[in-house]
Scaffold this motif. Sequence first.
Motif, PDB file in Angstrom:
ATOM      1  N   TYR A 171      48.652  33.605  40.674  1.00  0.00           N
ATOM      2  CA  TYR A 171      47.370  33.128  40.125  1.00  0.00           C
ATOM      3  C   TYR A 171      46.378  34.249  39.792  1.00  0.00           C
ATOM      4  CZ  TYR A 171      48.562  28.207  40.803  1.00  0.00           C
ATOM      5  OH  TYR A 171      49.142  26.954  40.701  1.00  0.00           O
ATOM      6  N   THR A 172      46.756  35.508  40.078  1.00  0.00           N
ATOM      7  CA  THR A 172      45.904  36.622  39.637  1.00  0.00           C
ATOM      8  C   THR A 172      46.692  37.480  38.648  1.00  0.00           C
ATOM      9  OG1 THR A 172      46.481  38.037  41.573  1.00  0.00           O
ATOM     10  CG2 THR A 172      44.493  36.658  41.722  1.00  0.00           C
ATOM     11  N   VAL A 173      47.625  38.257  39.144  1.00  0.00           N
ATOM     12  CA  VAL A 173      48.364  39.215  38.306  1.00  0.00           C
ATOM     13  C   VAL A 173      49.060  38.532  37.122  1.00  0.00           C
ATOM     14  CG1 VAL A 173      50.205  40.942  38.290  1.00  0.00           C
ATOM     15  CG2 VAL A 173      48.736  40.713  40.305  1.00  0.00           C
ATOM     16  N   LEU A 184      34.765  33.400  29.541  1.00  0.00           N
ATOM     17  CA  LEU A 184      36.022  33.669  30.236  1.00  0.00           C
ATOM     18  C   LEU A 184      36.951  34.508  29.370  1.00  0.00           C
ATOM     19  CD1 LEU A 184      36.905  30.278  31.981  1.00  0.00           C
ATOM     20  CD2 LEU A 184      35.422  32.150  32.744  1.00  0.00           C
ATOM     21  N   ARG A 185      37.698  35.380  30.031  1.00  0.00           N
ATOM     22  CA  ARG A 185      38.685  36.216  29.359  1.00  0.00           C
ATOM     23  C   ARG A 185      39.998  36.202  30.136  1.00  0.00           C
ATOM     24  NH1 ARG A 185      37.404  39.649  24.726  1.00  0.00           N
ATOM     25  NH2 ARG A 185      35.446  38.781  24.022  1.00  0.00           N
ATOM     26  N   LEU A 186      41.088  36.518  29.430  1.00  0.00           N
ATOM     27  CA  LEU A 186      42.419  36.548  30.030  1.00  0.00           C
ATOM     28  C   LEU A 186      42.707  37.909  30.649  1.00  0.00           C
ATOM     29  CD1 LEU A 186      44.285  35.338  26.802  1.00  0.00           C
ATOM     30  CD2 LEU A 186      43.402  33.842  28.615  1.00  0.00           C
ATOM     31  N   TYR A 187      43.381  37.921  31.792  1.00  0.00           N
ATOM     32  CA  TYR A 187      43.961  39.191  32.254  1.00  0.00           C
ATOM     33  C   TYR A 187      45.366  39.032  32.819  1.00  0.00           C
ATOM     34  CZ  TYR A 187      43.016  38.215  37.228  1.00  0.00           C
ATOM     35  OH  TYR A 187      43.015  37.677  38.490  1.00  0.00           O
ATOM     36  N   GLY A 188      45.805  37.835  33.143  1.00  0.00           N
ATOM     37  CA  GLY A 188      47.140  37.638  33.712  1.00  0.00           C
ATOM     38  C   GLY A 188      48.233  37.990  32.720  1.00  0.00           C
ATOM     39  N   ALA A 189      49.249  38.735  33.203  1.00  0.00           N
ATOM     40  CA  ALA A 189      50.323  39.221  32.331  1.00  0.00           C
ATOM     41  C   ALA A 189      51.131  38.086  31.710  1.00  0.00           C
ATOM     42  CB  ALA A 189      51.254  40.148  33.115  1.00  0.00           C
ATOM     43  N   GLY A 190      51.302  37.004  32.458  1.00  0.00           N
ATOM     44  CA  GLY A 190      52.061  35.872  31.937  1.00  0.00           C
ATOM     45  C   GLY A 190      51.335  35.182  30.791  1.00  0.00           C
ATOM     46  N   ILE A 191      50.016  35.292  30.782  1.00  0.00           N
ATOM     47  CA  ILE A 191      49.240  34.709  29.683  1.00  0.00           C
ATOM     48  C   ILE A 191      49.194  35.657  28.492  1.00  0.00           C
ATOM     49  CG2 ILE A 191      47.090  33.610  28.962  1.00  0.00           C
ATOM     50  CD1 ILE A 191      46.287  33.319  31.857  1.00  0.00           C
ATOM     51  N   VAL A 192      48.776  36.896  28.725  1.00  0.00           N
ATOM     52  CA  VAL A 192      48.560  37.800  27.586  1.00  0.00           C
ATOM     53  C   VAL A 192      49.857  38.166  26.866  1.00  0.00           C
ATOM     54  CG1 VAL A 192      46.396  38.787  28.416  1.00  0.00           C
ATOM     55  CG2 VAL A 192      48.556  39.882  29.048  1.00  0.00           C
ATOM     56  N   SER A 193      51.001  37.965  27.523  1.00  0.00           N
ATOM     57  CA  SER A 193      52.268  38.232  26.837  1.00  0.00           C
ATOM     58  C   SER A 193      52.827  36.973  26.175  1.00  0.00           C
ATOM     59  CB  SER A 193      53.301  38.825  27.813  1.00  0.00           C
ATOM     60  OG  SER A 193      53.606  37.922  28.852  1.00  0.00           O
ATOM     61  N   THR A 230      46.411  24.735  36.451  1.00  0.00           N
ATOM     62  CA  THR A 230      45.149  25.261  36.962  1.00  0.00           C
ATOM     63  C   THR A 230      45.135  26.777  36.809  1.00  0.00           C
ATOM     64  OG1 THR A 230      44.906  23.483  38.583  1.00  0.00           O
ATOM     65  CG2 THR A 230      43.708  25.519  39.021  1.00  0.00           C
ATOM     66  N   TYR A 231      44.020  27.303  36.330  1.00  0.00           N
ATOM     67  CA  TYR A 231      43.792  28.745  36.283  1.00  0.00           C
ATOM     68  C   TYR A 231      42.645  29.062  37.226  1.00  0.00           C
ATOM     69  CZ  TYR A 231      46.658  28.458  32.101  1.00  0.00           C
ATOM     70  OH  TYR A 231      47.698  28.215  31.227  1.00  0.00           O
ATOM     71  N   PHE A 232      42.756  30.166  37.955  1.00  0.00           N
ATOM     72  CA  PHE A 232      41.678  30.590  38.845  1.00  0.00           C
ATOM     73  C   PHE A 232      40.932  31.764  38.218  1.00  0.00           C
ATOM     74  CE2 PHE A 232      44.496  28.248  41.647  1.00  0.00           C
ATOM     75  CZ  PHE A 232      43.582  27.460  42.341  1.00  0.00           C
ATOM     76  N   VAL A 233      39.618  31.727  38.351  1.00  0.00           N
ATOM     77  CA  VAL A 233      38.752  32.671  37.646  1.00  0.00           C
ATOM     78  C   VAL A 233      38.091  33.622  38.636  1.00  0.00           C
ATOM     79  CG1 VAL A 233      36.756  32.861  36.118  1.00  0.00           C
ATOM     80  CG2 VAL A 233      38.260  30.843  35.959  1.00  0.00           C
ATOM     81  N   ILE A 234      38.340  34.915  38.471  1.00  0.00           N
ATOM     82  CA  ILE A 234      37.665  35.901  39.327  1.00  0.00           C
ATOM     83  C   ILE A 234      36.363  36.354  38.657  1.00  0.00           C
ATOM     84  CG2 ILE A 234      39.808  36.699  40.425  1.00  0.00           C
ATOM     85  CD1 ILE A 234      39.656  39.205  38.583  1.00  0.00           C
ATOM     86  N   GLU A 238      36.576  44.313  40.749  1.00  0.00           N
ATOM     87  CA  GLU A 238      36.031  44.876  41.979  1.00  0.00           C
ATOM     88  C   GLU A 238      35.989  43.808  43.061  1.00  0.00           C
ATOM     89  OE1 GLU A 238      34.831  45.378  38.972  1.00  0.00           O
ATOM     90  OE2 GLU A 238      34.969  47.563  38.758  1.00  0.00           O
ATOM     91  N   ASP A 239      35.557  42.615  42.676  1.00  0.00           N
ATOM     92  CA  ASP A 239      35.455  41.514  43.630  1.00  0.00           C
ATOM     93  C   ASP A 239      36.838  41.102  44.143  1.00  0.00           C
ATOM     94  OD1 ASP A 239      33.776  39.557  44.989  1.00  0.00           O
ATOM     95  OD2 ASP A 239      34.811  38.083  43.733  1.00  0.00           O
ATOM     96  N   LEU A 240      37.816  41.065  43.233  1.00  0.00           N
ATOM     97  CA  LEU A 240      39.183  40.717  43.633  1.00  0.00           C
ATOM     98  C   LEU A 240      39.715  41.728  44.651  1.00  0.00           C
ATOM     99  CD1 LEU A 240      41.785  39.017  43.283  1.00  0.00           C
ATOM    100  CD2 LEU A 240      42.382  40.530  41.375  1.00  0.00           C
ATOM    101  N   LEU A 241      39.518  42.994  44.363  1.00  0.00           N
ATOM    102  CA  LEU A 241      40.000  44.037  45.280  1.00  0.00           C
ATOM    103  C   LEU A 241      39.283  43.929  46.622  1.00  0.00           C
ATOM    104  CD1 LEU A 241      41.802  46.542  45.697  1.00  0.00           C
ATOM    105  CD2 LEU A 241      39.883  47.944  44.900  1.00  0.00           C
ATOM    106  N   ASP A 242      37.993  43.718  46.543  1.00  0.00           N
ATOM    107  CA  ASP A 242      37.179  43.620  47.746  1.00  0.00           C
ATOM    108  C   ASP A 242      37.630  42.466  48.642  1.00  0.00           C
ATOM    109  OD1 ASP A 242      34.864  44.937  48.831  1.00  0.00           O
ATOM    110  OD2 ASP A 242      33.964  42.917  48.761  1.00  0.00           O
ATOM    111  N   LYS A 243      37.893  41.322  48.022  1.00  0.00           N
ATOM    112  CA  LYS A 243      38.237  40.127  48.805  1.00  0.00           C
ATOM    113  C   LYS A 243      39.652  40.173  49.383  1.00  0.00           C
ATOM    114  CE  LYS A 243      35.133  36.668  46.914  1.00  0.00           C
ATOM    115  NZ  LYS A 243      34.829  35.979  45.644  1.00  0.00           N
TER     116      LYS A 243
END
Length: 284
Positions: A171-173, A184-193, A230-234, A238-243
Amino acid sequence: MAEPASLERPEGAAADWTVPQDWPHYTAEEHATWDCLFERQAKLLPARAAPQFLAGIDVLRLSKPGIPDFDELSERLMQATGWQVVAVPGLVPDDVFFDHLANRRFVAGNFIRRPEQLDYLQEPDVFHDIFGHVPLLAHPVFADYMQAYGKGGQRAQGLGSIANLARLYWYTVEFGLVRSGQGLRLYGAGIVSSHSESVFALSDPSPNRIGFDLQRVMRTRYRIDDFQQTYFVIDDFEDLLDKTLHTDFLPLYRELADAPDIEPDAIVKGDVVLSQGTQLRSRS
Ligand code: PHE
Ligand code: FE
């Protein structure tokens, strides 16, 4: 992504499952498949992908035609964040996958899909692995997250909690969305590919879009054979790494062992719902 430990190491692969990429062996048709996939995403993504992903494409010069040469790519990546790309024949066992990540090596399949599979294939190929995953590895914070995930995987293996941790990766990578100044923007590899999911994930009324919550995500089952429900939105990387980096997952795993799973399309108490999906549309 990593898969069952029962996989057998193919002949010719090293003990760490790597193989030479053997860049010269790609045919003109295979390079053309890459170019076609690249062109399609290059049209869609400037208005949809996270700016950090788009910056990674530039820094790594991924717009150069043809399937990238991993050595050349690794040199650029090494300069940016100290990561490398290594070739593997296909899926690798979890422990091998985690060990590579923990040492800042990203494993990439060295084969490319056939022309009739442009839109969908089950196994990650070089386009998914390189175009989807590598641009964000040029971003220092995301690069640290991926390494931390590898170390976290090694720890989770000893605790029998891989299944919960794998959902975080999913749900992140693979399928993450991130807030930006332009929505909102995309960053997940499964989406952007994926040509179709790049549109679906942001614009379709069908899926839920829910604010990221670590425990919630690790309880949520996922679908591997269709668009996500369902997509989860960070908030940001920085926040993802922090959490994740600064949370001890051990007590979480203990709680999760007793908590029921959440279905892929469910909305539950406490969710920050950014859009509640109609759940009317699937790939088929
Ligand atoms: N902090 C996690 C643990 O205690 C490790 C981790 C970091 C996992 C980042 C995922 C991502 O296990
Ligand atoms: Fe992937």
